[in-house]
Enzyme design. Structure first.
Site, PDB file in Angstrom:
ATOM      1  N   ASP A 105       3.517   2.757  -2.189  1.00 44.40           N
ATOM      2  CA  ASP A 105       3.081   2.281  -0.871  1.00 44.40           C
ATOM      3  C   ASP A 105       1.793   2.986  -0.449  1.00 44.40           C
ATOM      4  O   ASP A 105       0.874   2.359   0.086  1.00 44.40           O
ATOM      5  CB  ASP A 105       4.173   2.532   0.172  1.00 44.40           C
ATOM      6  CG  ASP A 105       5.490   1.885  -0.211  1.00 44.40           C
ATOM      7  OD1 ASP A 105       5.458   0.804  -0.821  1.00 44.40           O
ATOM      8  OD2 ASP A 105       6.546   2.470   0.088  1.00 44.40           O
TER       9      ASP A 105
ATOM     10  N   HIS B 269      11.079   2.138   2.141  1.00 44.14           N
ATOM     11  CA  HIS B 269      10.414   1.588   0.961  1.00 44.14           C
ATOM     12  C   HIS B 269      10.880   0.154   0.718  1.00 44.14           C
ATOM     13  O   HIS B 269      11.251  -0.224  -0.379  1.00 44.14           O
ATOM     14  CB  HIS B 269      10.718   2.465  -0.255  1.00 44.14           C
ATOM     15  CG  HIS B 269       9.986   2.068  -1.512  1.00 44.14           C
ATOM     16  ND1 HIS B 269       8.612   1.966  -1.572  1.00 44.14           N
ATOM     17  CD2 HIS B 269      10.441   1.743  -2.753  1.00 44.14           C
ATOM     18  CE1 HIS B 269       8.251   1.607  -2.788  1.00 44.14           C
ATOM     19  NE2 HIS B 269       9.341   1.453  -3.521  1.00 44.14           N
TER      20      HIS B 269
END
Length: 340
Positions: free
Chosen positions: A175, A202
């Protein structure tokens, strides 16, 4: 007097040498799920990492020993052996760092939650192996859905009596990597000089990039901010679609998983100032697990940092996604208590 001064100098030199040797010491690493789409590039990058002096590759795939032989032919400081079947304990014995990418990949239309039941069982079995064979190792969870699999890993380790919150980490580095890449391209910056923290979880909307904290400082229109935030949070879907159902984010995940493992080893070696975003147990939010910047050290996670000063827009993103993040952790904990 001369003798005393010489002795002091000798002791100082010895301490300095010991410090250098400690920082340069090698580590034994294991990749569990090493024969898969993430596992193979991840294993290759760890094999050529100078911090790694021994690499164990484990997978249920029968050709995994061949993956080990293939990697062992690469010129680096480490020996590599591939294991399969009942050899999990052998693969894990003596490991300092264990990276777990094992699990089924996402397919078009599949959410991370759809992966839950299959990957939950895989993570449970592999973490049980870690608890038995290398209870002091840092365990890095990549297997999705991370928001639930990390809590499962905690419950397994607790049941075995070896849980250390400083050594269990969910890998959210992809990310951060996407945030850095997308912001750099949008603003024409050198990606190697861009940093963007990403907090929360996530999965989808639980991924919250803190664009207000981007370095170097940049400004965005509301439209740019909204588009970048969505693209960072749902970058995995972009890859799945681009591969037309033939795979998910394997190469970028292998790359970022190896980067994160390297940073963990840097902390274990005593390097200072090692700070990475990761999904860990913390009390900085109402969720039992939350991704934020953490300082790494000789014992694993030394400090969990809060999100700091953020914009009202980012505050709302965190508030809106928090019920989902809490529920996903609770789902993992509930599954673990019913299946351990």
């Amino acid at each position: 007097m001369f003798s005393t001064a010489r002795n002091v100098a000798c002791r100082a030199a010895t301490r300095s040498l010991a410090s250098v040797q400690q920082q340069q010491r090698g580590f034994k690493c294991a990749v569990l799920g090493a024969a898969g789409g993430i596992g193979q590039p991840l294993s290759l990058l760890l094999k050529i990492n100078p911090r790694v002096t021994a690499l164990s590759c484990y997978d249920v795939a029968p050709f995994t020993p061949g993956v080990g032989v293939d990697l062992d032919h690469c010129t680096s400081n480490s020996d590599c052996v591939g294991y399969t079947g009942d050899n999990l304990k052998t693969a894990l014995t003596g490991c300092d760092v264990v990276v777990i990418p094992a699990g089924v990949p996402r397919k078009p239309g599949m959410t991370r939650d759809d992966l839950f039941n299959i990957n939950a069982g895989i993570v449970k079995n592999l973490v049980t192996g870690c608890a038995d064979a290398c209870p002091d190792a840092c365990i890095l969870i990549i297997s999705n859905p991370v928001n639930s699999t990390v809590p499962i890993a905690r419950e397994v380790l607790k049941a075995k009596g070896v849980y250390d919150p400083k050594k269990l980490m969910g890998v959210t580095t992809l990310d951060v990597c996407r945030a850095r890449s997308f912001v750099a391209k949008a603003k024409g910056h050198d990606v190697n000089k861009v940093n963007v923290p990403v907090v929360g979880g996530h999965a989808g909307t639980t991924i919250v990039p803190l664009l207000s904290q981007a370095e170097p400082k940049v400004t965005f229109t509301d439209a740019e901010r909204d588009a970048l935030t969505h693209r960072i949070a749902f970058g995995g879907d972009e890859v799945v679609k681009a591969k037309d159902g033939a795979g998910s984010a394997t190469l970028s995940m292998g790359y970022t998983g190896a980067h994160f493992a390297d940073r963990v080893m840097a902390g274990l070696a005593g390097e200072s100032g090692v700070v990475e975003c990761m999904f860990v147990e913390s009390s900085i939010s109402e969720a039992p697990f939350f991704a934020s910047r953490c300082t790494l050290g000789k014992g694993g996670v030394e400090t969990v940092h809060d999100v700091g000063a953020i914009s009202d827009y980012e505050k709302k993103l965190i508030a809106d996604m928090m019920p989902d993040l809490v529920a996903q952790a609770e789902k993992g904990i509930k599954w673990a208590k019913e299946n351990i």
